[in-house]
Design a protein around this motif. Structure first.
Motif, PDB file in Angstrom:
ATOM      1  N   PRO A  92      58.487  46.528  41.207  1.00 30.62           N
ATOM      2  CA  PRO A  92      58.562  45.179  41.776  1.00 30.62           C
ATOM      3  C   PRO A  92      57.720  44.989  43.039  1.00 30.62           C
ATOM      4  O   PRO A  92      57.461  43.855  43.434  1.00 30.62           O
ATOM      5  N   THR A  93      57.263  46.066  43.651  1.00 31.48           N
ATOM      6  CA  THR A  93      56.418  45.944  44.842  1.00 31.48           C
ATOM      7  C   THR A  93      54.961  45.709  44.494  1.00 31.48           C
ATOM      8  O   THR A  93      54.143  45.479  45.373  1.00 31.48           O
ATOM      9  N   LEU A  94      54.617  45.777  43.198  1.00 28.37           N
ATOM     10  CA  LEU A  94      53.224  45.605  42.764  1.00 28.37           C
ATOM     11  C   LEU A  94      53.022  44.273  42.076  1.00 28.37           C
ATOM     12  O   LEU A  94      53.949  43.692  41.511  1.00 28.37           O
ATOM     13  N   THR A  95      51.778  43.822  42.086  1.00 25.07           N
ATOM     14  CA  THR A  95      51.380  42.622  41.372  1.00 25.07           C
ATOM     15  C   THR A  95      50.020  42.873  40.730  1.00 25.07           C
ATOM     16  O   THR A  95      49.259  43.718  41.192  1.00 25.07           O
ATOM     17  N   ILE A  96      49.724  42.157  39.665  1.00 24.93           N
ATOM     18  CA  ILE A  96      48.404  42.205  39.039  1.00 24.93           C
ATOM     19  C   ILE A  96      47.696  40.911  39.431  1.00 24.93           C
ATOM     20  O   ILE A  96      48.244  39.825  39.278  1.00 24.93           O
ATOM     21  N   ARG A  97      46.484  41.045  39.950  1.00 27.30           N
ATOM     22  CA  ARG A  97      45.723  39.888  40.404  1.00 27.30           C
ATOM     23  C   ARG A  97      44.243  40.137  40.161  1.00 27.30           C
ATOM     24  O   ARG A  97      43.826  41.255  39.898  1.00 27.30           O
ATOM     25  N   GLN A  98      43.441  39.073  40.278  1.00 29.91           N
ATOM     26  CA  GLN A  98      42.000  39.245  40.198  1.00 29.91           C
ATOM     27  C   GLN A  98      41.503  39.846  41.507  1.00 29.91           C
ATOM     28  O   GLN A  98      42.004  39.515  42.590  1.00 29.91           O
ATOM     29  N   ALA A  99      40.533  40.732  41.395  1.00 28.17           N
ATOM     30  CA  ALA A  99      39.941  41.363  42.570  1.00 28.17           C
ATOM     31  C   ALA A  99      39.161  40.333  43.377  1.00 28.17           C
ATOM     32  O   ALA A  99      38.718  39.306  42.850  1.00 28.17           O
ATOM     33  N   THR A 100      38.992  40.646  44.652  1.00 30.76           N
ATOM     34  CA  THR A 100      38.150  39.840  45.535  1.00 30.76           C
ATOM     35  C   THR A 100      37.097  40.762  46.149  1.00 30.76           C
ATOM     36  O   THR A 100      37.227  41.996  46.091  1.00 30.76           O
ATOM     37  N   GLU A 101      36.090  40.185  46.764  1.00 28.66           N
ATOM     38  CA  GLU A 101      35.057  41.003  47.402  1.00 28.66           C
ATOM     39  C   GLU A 101      35.632  41.837  48.543  1.00 28.66           C
ATOM     40  O   GLU A 101      35.092  42.889  48.869  1.00 28.66           O
ATOM     41  N   SER A 135      32.965  37.629  33.204  1.00 35.63           N
ATOM     42  CA  SER A 135      33.480  38.935  33.603  1.00 35.63           C
ATOM     43  C   SER A 135      34.593  38.752  34.627  1.00 35.63           C
ATOM     44  O   SER A 135      34.734  37.677  35.229  1.00 35.63           O
ATOM     45  N   ALA A 136      35.375  39.804  34.801  1.00 36.94           N
ATOM     46  CA  ALA A 136      36.459  39.786  35.784  1.00 36.94           C
ATOM     47  C   ALA A 136      36.849  41.222  36.092  1.00 36.94           C
ATOM     48  O   ALA A 136      36.582  42.136  35.303  1.00 36.94           O
ATOM     49  N   ILE A 137      37.456  41.394  37.239  1.00 43.31           N
ATOM     50  CA  ILE A 137      38.100  42.658  37.575  1.00 43.31           C
ATOM     51  C   ILE A 137      39.529  42.319  37.963  1.00 43.31           C
ATOM     52  O   ILE A 137      39.758  41.510  38.872  1.00 43.31           O
ATOM     53  N   TYR A 138      40.477  42.912  37.246  1.00 46.67           N
ATOM     54  CA  TYR A 138      41.890  42.778  37.610  1.00 46.67           C
ATOM     55  C   TYR A 138      42.309  44.047  38.317  1.00 46.67           C
ATOM     56  O   TYR A 138      41.858  45.147  37.976  1.00 46.67           O
ATOM     57  N   VAL A 139      43.182  43.899  39.319  1.00 48.38           N
ATOM     58  CA  VAL A 139      43.684  45.044  40.070  1.00 48.38           C
ATOM     59  C   VAL A 139      45.203  44.998  40.132  1.00 48.38           C
ATOM     60  O   VAL A 139      45.814  43.929  40.070  1.00 48.38           O
ATOM     61  N   ALA A 140      45.780  46.182  40.260  1.00 48.04           N
ATOM     62  CA  ALA A 140      47.204  46.321  40.558  1.00 48.04           C
ATOM     63  C   ALA A 140      47.282  46.617  42.042  1.00 48.04           C
ATOM     64  O   ALA A 140      46.680  47.585  42.511  1.00 48.04           O
ATOM     65  N   LEU A 195      42.704  49.355  38.279  1.00 46.12           N
ATOM     66  CA  LEU A 195      41.781  48.262  37.991  1.00 46.12           C
ATOM     67  C   LEU A 195      41.393  48.268  36.528  1.00 46.12           C
ATOM     68  O   LEU A 195      41.467  49.290  35.841  1.00 46.12           O
ATOM     69  N   ALA A 196      40.969  47.097  36.069  1.00 43.77           N
ATOM     70  CA  ALA A 196      40.379  46.931  34.738  1.00 43.77           C
ATOM     71  C   ALA A 196      39.216  45.965  34.879  1.00 43.77           C
ATOM     72  O   ALA A 196      39.362  44.900  35.486  1.00 43.77           O
ATOM     73  N   THR A 197      38.046  46.342  34.355  1.00 42.76           N
ATOM     74  CA  THR A 197      36.900  45.431  34.328  1.00 42.76           C
ATOM     75  C   THR A 197      36.826  44.820  32.940  1.00 42.76           C
ATOM     76  O   THR A 197      37.026  45.503  31.927  1.00 42.76           O
ATOM     77  N   LEU A 198      36.534  43.529  32.891  1.00 41.35           N
ATOM     78  CA  LEU A 198      36.514  42.790  31.634  1.00 41.35           C
ATOM     79  C   LEU A 198      35.167  42.116  31.440  1.00 41.35           C
ATOM     80  O   LEU A 198      34.591  41.585  32.392  1.00 41.35           O
ATOM     81  N   MET A 199      34.695  42.128  30.200  1.00 38.60           N
ATOM     82  CA  MET A 199      33.420  41.489  29.858  1.00 38.60           C
ATOM     83  C   MET A 199      33.623  40.601  28.630  1.00 38.60           C
ATOM     84  O   MET A 199      34.086  41.076  27.592  1.00 38.60           O
ATOM     85  N   LEU A 200      33.262  39.332  28.771  1.00 36.48           N
ATOM     86  CA  LEU A 200      33.328  38.375  27.675  1.00 36.48           C
ATOM     87  C   LEU A 200      32.018  38.439  26.900  1.00 36.48           C
ATOM     88  O   LEU A 200      30.941  38.410  27.488  1.00 36.48           O
TER      89      LEU A 200
END
Length: 126
Positions: free
Chosen positions: A4-13, A46-51, A62-67
């Motif tokens: 519960p202390t973690l969240t999944i979000r899009q990465a930022t610079e 594209s996107a990078i999601y992070v925990a 992290l996970a990198t995604l490519m459309l």
């Protein structure tokens, strides 16, 4: 389910240094350039999601995604998936893949296996 202390979000610079640390755990060569990471984060395909910790900037995975648009089909591939060695076996990999599938659906595509898809499947089913 992730802690519960973690969240999944899009990465930022602002995540750049920690993203590089996570990429280094993959052992895939040289450090990523800041501009390369920025393009993945900002790109419409594209996107990078992070925990990350909810109350801090600490990244655990992290996970990198490519459309990809192919004739008659739109797909999303996971380029890299890594969970920090101290945060494994907590559901983070599965949560990142679930968010990847949601992102794919929002983009009108389907999450498909990349070159190491069997590795991802083994990670989340271990």
């Amino acid at each position: 389910m992730i802690p519960p202390t973690l969240t999944i979000r899009q990465a930022t610079e602002a995540d750049y240094e920690q993203l590089c640390d996570l990429f280094a755990e993959l052992g895939v060569g040289q450090r990523r350039e800041r501009a390369q990471i920025a393009r993945l984060i900002a790109g419409p395909h594209s996107a990078i999601y992070v925990a990350s910790e909810k109350d801090a900037r600490i990244l655990h995975g992290l996970a990198t995604l490519m459309l990809r648009d192919q004739p008659g089909m739109r797909t999303v591939e996971i380029g890299e998936l890594v969970v920090h060695r101290n945060a494994r076996r907590q559901g983070i990999g599965r949560a990142l893949i679930d968010h990847a599938a949601d992102w794919a659906a929002r983009k009108g595509g389907e999450l498909v296996g990349g070159p190491t898809w069997e590795t991802y499947r083994a990670l989340v089913h271990a």
